[in-house]
Design an enzyme around this catalytic site. Structure first.
Site, PDB file in Angstrom:
ATOM      1  N   CYS A  14       0.823  -1.185   0.000  1.00  0.00           N
ATOM      2  CA  CYS A  14       0.000   0.000   0.000  1.00  0.00           C
ATOM      3  C   CYS A  14       0.864   1.245   0.000  1.00  0.00           C
ATOM      4  CB  CYS A  14      -0.879   0.001   1.230  1.00  0.00           C
ATOM      5  SG  CYS A  14      -2.003   1.374   1.194  1.00  0.00           S
ATOM      6  N   CYS A  17       3.135   2.007   2.746  1.00  0.00           N
ATOM      7  CA  CYS A  17       4.399   1.261   2.782  1.00  0.00           C
ATOM      8  C   CYS A  17       5.528   2.147   2.263  1.00  0.00           C
ATOM      9  CB  CYS A  17       4.345   0.028   1.883  1.00  0.00           C
ATOM     10  SG  CYS A  17       3.169  -1.209   2.412  1.00  0.00           S
ATOM     11  N   ASP A 455      10.183  29.555 -31.813  1.00  0.00           N
ATOM     12  CA  ASP A 455      11.187  29.918 -32.765  1.00  0.00           C
ATOM     13  C   ASP A 455      10.499  30.010 -34.128  1.00  0.00           C
ATOM     14  OD1 ASP A 455      13.875  30.207 -33.269  1.00  0.00           O
ATOM     15  OD2 ASP A 455      14.060  28.113 -33.926  1.00  0.00           O
ATOM     16  N   ASP A 652      14.559  24.369 -31.179  1.00  0.00           N
ATOM     17  CA  ASP A 652      15.134  23.149 -31.748  1.00  0.00           C
ATOM     18  C   ASP A 652      16.032  22.385 -30.777  1.00  0.00           C
ATOM     19  OD1 ASP A 652      17.501  24.499 -31.735  1.00  0.00           O
ATOM     20  OD2 ASP A 652      17.634  24.721 -33.900  1.00  0.00           O
ATOM     21  N   ASP A 656      18.790  26.485 -29.356  1.00  0.00           N
ATOM     22  CA  ASP A 656      17.993  27.262 -28.416  1.00  0.00           C
ATOM     23  C   ASP A 656      18.098  26.752 -26.988  1.00  0.00           C
ATOM     24  OD1 ASP A 656      17.002  28.880 -30.508  1.00  0.00           O
ATOM     25  OD2 ASP A 656      15.601  27.299 -31.043  1.00  0.00           O
TER      26      ASP A 656
END
Ligand code: ADP
Ligand code: MG
Length: 764
Positions: A14, A17, A455, A652, A656
């Site tokens: 669970c 845990c 861009d 890109d 950039d």
């Protein structure tokens, strides 16, 4: 030196845990950070290896019933992929199915027993309402013997995990969901056993005909069923990874000594020449050396149209050839392939934690102790206030029922599952669409994006410009001008340069010998040919040289959306080339969709002001920032952020990169094959801008799913606990049977996981 490793954890039942294990690890010496993920059942730990080791970590949690799966010495020679498989990080289909079939067998027995006791319960109930005849005495008395036996079997065999949870609580003071259920069912069981054993002695104090064997059976049966359904759906949330793994080819046709032989994929090495037949799968990444074909890359990029590939083009492992035949040279194998990177990234992202989960974690951490207190408080309250009005026997009975119901209905699991299951489905769905998400935090941030900076070249336009015109400004021969331009541009990487070089090639003009060369940032290039220094670039460059431009001819081109390139010496202008790049087909539509999602689109470019305006107008872009130098792009992002916007930058990924890093969400638009993934928060696997809107839509859908999950998990507990405690009894006379509490509890986790699975079916 710290190192980070991910281990499979055994024994997790669970969400609580996860926090128990995290806390235990953090107390260990040499542990810098821990992230335990319940949904993937893995622990990612950063440790100082001189102070601790995985064995020691595993020892620390073993008393609590967990352990780490540690790769042994014999695994050392394995490849990275084999390691991952061994760790069960991508648990195989067979393993999952085996786990499920074991669970199913248990569920079948439990449900069968629950039905038997359910019928007995119902018979009693309906006989009381005089709907059915009273149960024959013989049957009644034999049931009185059978029920304790069945309950004993169910509690000690099927309910063993919950008893262990209870044991851990008494032994180590750590409680989780199992503890709650263990305590609830054990209390009901012990009470019933005592009442049965000492019925004559106790008859004066309590209602000895009321035993709770059926409660023990039904509660455990439904919780076991719930766990089974939850596990089954949980596996389905992770099937995106499985699909990606299945993309991997098993074998490859390799040319060795002039012969084509089939080898297992693991045996393919760098530089191997591989043959791909029609309808064959491309086994690894590489470059085509002979032949051509159309390749269906949809499984990687999400792009439905097959892509034409010639000699020199990249192919990606896991994609499908269509009708042609070609050979290619392997450049990336094993864990270096794009597919392997995608799988690793998806796995990493699915295991990562979204900031929104912090709320649920905080509550989960205190949830179990609070529920324990509430259960005891309800019991006490019934005895205290109920005895006077209802009599001790009835108050004790209701108190016990409330105690058990509260423990059983309280569900930290639904809280714990709310965020990770949705993230797993969302990230997996993204991968299928060619949208790679780095981590859950990015997905969460993307939802709130208000401004997207894009861009121009390659994002809004196709990025493959062509020369539209060449105007001689000085009386030098056209061929000479083209030769000089091509010579300079041959050294540049800018898309404009490619346009000019191919223009020269098409006219059969050969480049000249080039002396020194320099790229001028944001302006163009310069170089020395035959002792003369030439410049090729934009208006900014020409102005800097102090030369005069005839603005009329310039604007004629730029206002049509073309980019001007001047050729000049220090003294005079020689030529004006107009380069045209066209809008991507779907740019307009994609930007309209972004607007519909409430996002403002800003175009950022180093290109000419007029050119940029024209392109932006065509595409429907809100704001244009043109003639910016590369280093200024970053500042534009910062400006938008300082105005309080959540800003995404799509570019890109290579040129950039700084601007992408400065944005709240950096979105790298790759051209499909040569991808620098892992640099940006989001990588779009085909340079398709319509994916921008899809990515944002995905984040909105996923986050909405998480909020719904959290809401229902909270509401469920907020209503369920008081209802179970009998808080509504004094007003409405409502008392919840513990059996219904068990059903409700099972339902809550299942409904959260199912809601997360719904994300899969949503269209982007
Ligand atoms: P962008 O990628 O937005 O075009 P850059 O900073 O790379 O921004 O370039 C800015 C401008 O400089 C370009 O729009 C172009 O006008 C000019 N330029 C850059 N490189 C070259 C080149 N190799 N040849 C001619 N012009 C160039
Ligand atoms: Mg650029």
């Amino acid at each position: 030196m710290e190192r980070t490793d991910t281990y499979k954890v055994k024994g997790m039942h669970c969400a609580s845990c996860a926090s128990i294990i995290e806390k235990t690890f953090k107390k260990q010496m040499g542990v810098a950070s821990v992230q335990v993920n319940y949904t993937t059942e893995t622990a990612k730990v950063t440790v100082d290896p001189t102070k601790t080791d995985p064995e020691r970590l595993s020892h620390s949690i073993e008393p609590l019933g967990y352990s780490l799966v540690i790769p042994g010495a014999k695994d050392m020679g394995k490849s990275e992929d084999e390691h991952a498989a061994h760790l069960g990080l991508h648990q195989g289909k067979e393993e999952k199915l085996a786990e499920l079939s074991v669970m199913l067998a248990t569920v079948r027995i439990a449900i069968a027993l629950a039905v038997v006791s359910g019928i007995a319960m119902a018979w009693d109930l309906f006989a009381g309402l005089q709907v059915v005849p009273i149960m024959p005495d013989a049957l009644k008395s034999s049931l009185g013997l059978i029920m304790p036996l069945l309950a004993t079997y169910v509690l000690f065999v099927i309910g063993k995990p919950y008893l262990l949870g209870l044991y851990r609580f008494f032994r180590y003071g750590k409680a989780n969901m199992d503890t709650l259920i263990g305590l609830g069912t054990t209390a009901a069981y012990l009470y019933s056993i005592i009442v049965t054993a000492f019925s004559t002695a106790l008859a004066r104090y309590v209602d000895v005909t009321a035993t709770y064997y059926d409660v023990v059976i039904v509660v455990i049966a439904f919780i076991t069923l719930g766990k089974y359904l939850e596990t089954r759906s949980k596996h389905r949330t992770g099937d995106a990874i499985e699909k990606l793994l299945n993309l991997q080819a098993k074998a490859a046709l390799v040319v060795r000594d002039g012969k084509e032989i089939e080898v297992p994929i693991q045996k393919v090495v760098h530089g191997d020449v591989l043959v791909v037949k029609p309808a064959g799968k491309i086994p690894v990444d590489g470059v085509i050396v002979e032949g051509s074909s159309y390749v269906d890359e949809s499984m990687i990029t999400g792009e439905p149209m097959p892509v034409e590939k010639y000699t020199g083009d990249m192919v990606v492992g896991g994609t499908m050839n269509t009708t042609g035949t070609f050979t290619f040279r392997a450049t990336k194998v094993g864990s270096e392939t794009l597919l392997a990177h995608i799988i690793a990234m998806v796995e990493e992202a699915q295991g990562s934690r979204a900031p929104i989960q912090a709320h649920a974690d905080k509550i989960s951490a205190i949830f179990v102790p609070i529920v324990l207190i509430l259960a005891f408080a309800a019991f006490g309250a019934w005895l205290l206030f109920g005895a006077a009005t209802l009599g001790l026997a009835q108050a004790l009975s209701y108190g016990l029922v409330s105690f058990v119901s509260i423990l059983v209905i309280a569900c930290p699991c639904a809280l714990g599952l709310a965020t990770p299951t949705a993230i797993i489905v969302g990230v997996g769905k993204g991968a299928k669409e060619g949208i790679l998400i780095k981590d859950a935090a990015t997905l969460q941030r993307l939802e709130g994006v208000k401004v997207i900076v894009v861009d121009k070249t390659g994002t809004i336009t196709k990025g493959r410009p062509e020369v539209a015109s060449l105007q001689d400004l000085s009386g030098v021969s056209q061929d000479r001008l083209v030769a000089i331009l091509a010579t300079l541009e041959k050294r540049s990487e800018h898309p404009i340069a490619h346009a000019i070089v191919s223009y020269a090639e098409a006219r059969g003009v050969a480049p000249l010998p080039l002396g020194s060369f320099e790229a001028l940032k944001g302006e163009g290039v310069k170089g020395v040919i035959d002792g003369t220094e030439y410049f090729a670039g934009n208006a900014r460059l020409v102005e800097r040289l102090g030369l005069l431009i005839d603005t009329r001819t310039l604007e004629e081109g730029t206002k049509a959306g073309r980019t001007p390139v001047f050729l000049a010496t220090k003294e005079k202008l020689l030529a004006l080339v107009m380069v045209a790049d066209v809008l991507k087909e779907n740019a307009k539509e994609a930007i309209a969709r972004l607007h519909a999602l409430g996002v403002k689109v800003v175009m950022l470019t180093g290109d000419d002001q007029n050119t940029a305006r024209r392109i932006a107008a065509e595409a429907g872009i809100d704001e244009v920032i043109a003639e910016v130098l590369p280093e200024e792009k970053l500042r534009v992002i910062e400006r938008f952020r300082s105005e309080g916007n959540i800003v995404a930058m799509a570019g890109d990924g290579v040129n950039d990169a700084p601007a992408l890093a400065a944005a709240d969400v950096g979105i790298a638009m790759s051209t499909g094959t040569d991808v620098a993934i892992e640099t940006a928060g989001i990588t779009l696997l085909s340079g398709d801008i319509s994916k921008l809107a899809k990515a944002i839509a995905l984040s909105k859908i996923t986050m909405r799913g998480i909020r719904q999950n959290l809401f229902w998990a909270f509401v469920y507990n907020i209503i369920g606990i008081p209802l179970a405690g009998g808080a509504f009894y004094p007003v409405f006379g409502w008392m919840l049977s513990p059996a219904f509490a068990g059903i409700a509890m099972a339902f809550s986790s299942v409904s959260v996981v199912s809601n997360s699975l719904r994300i899969k079916a949503k269209s982007l």
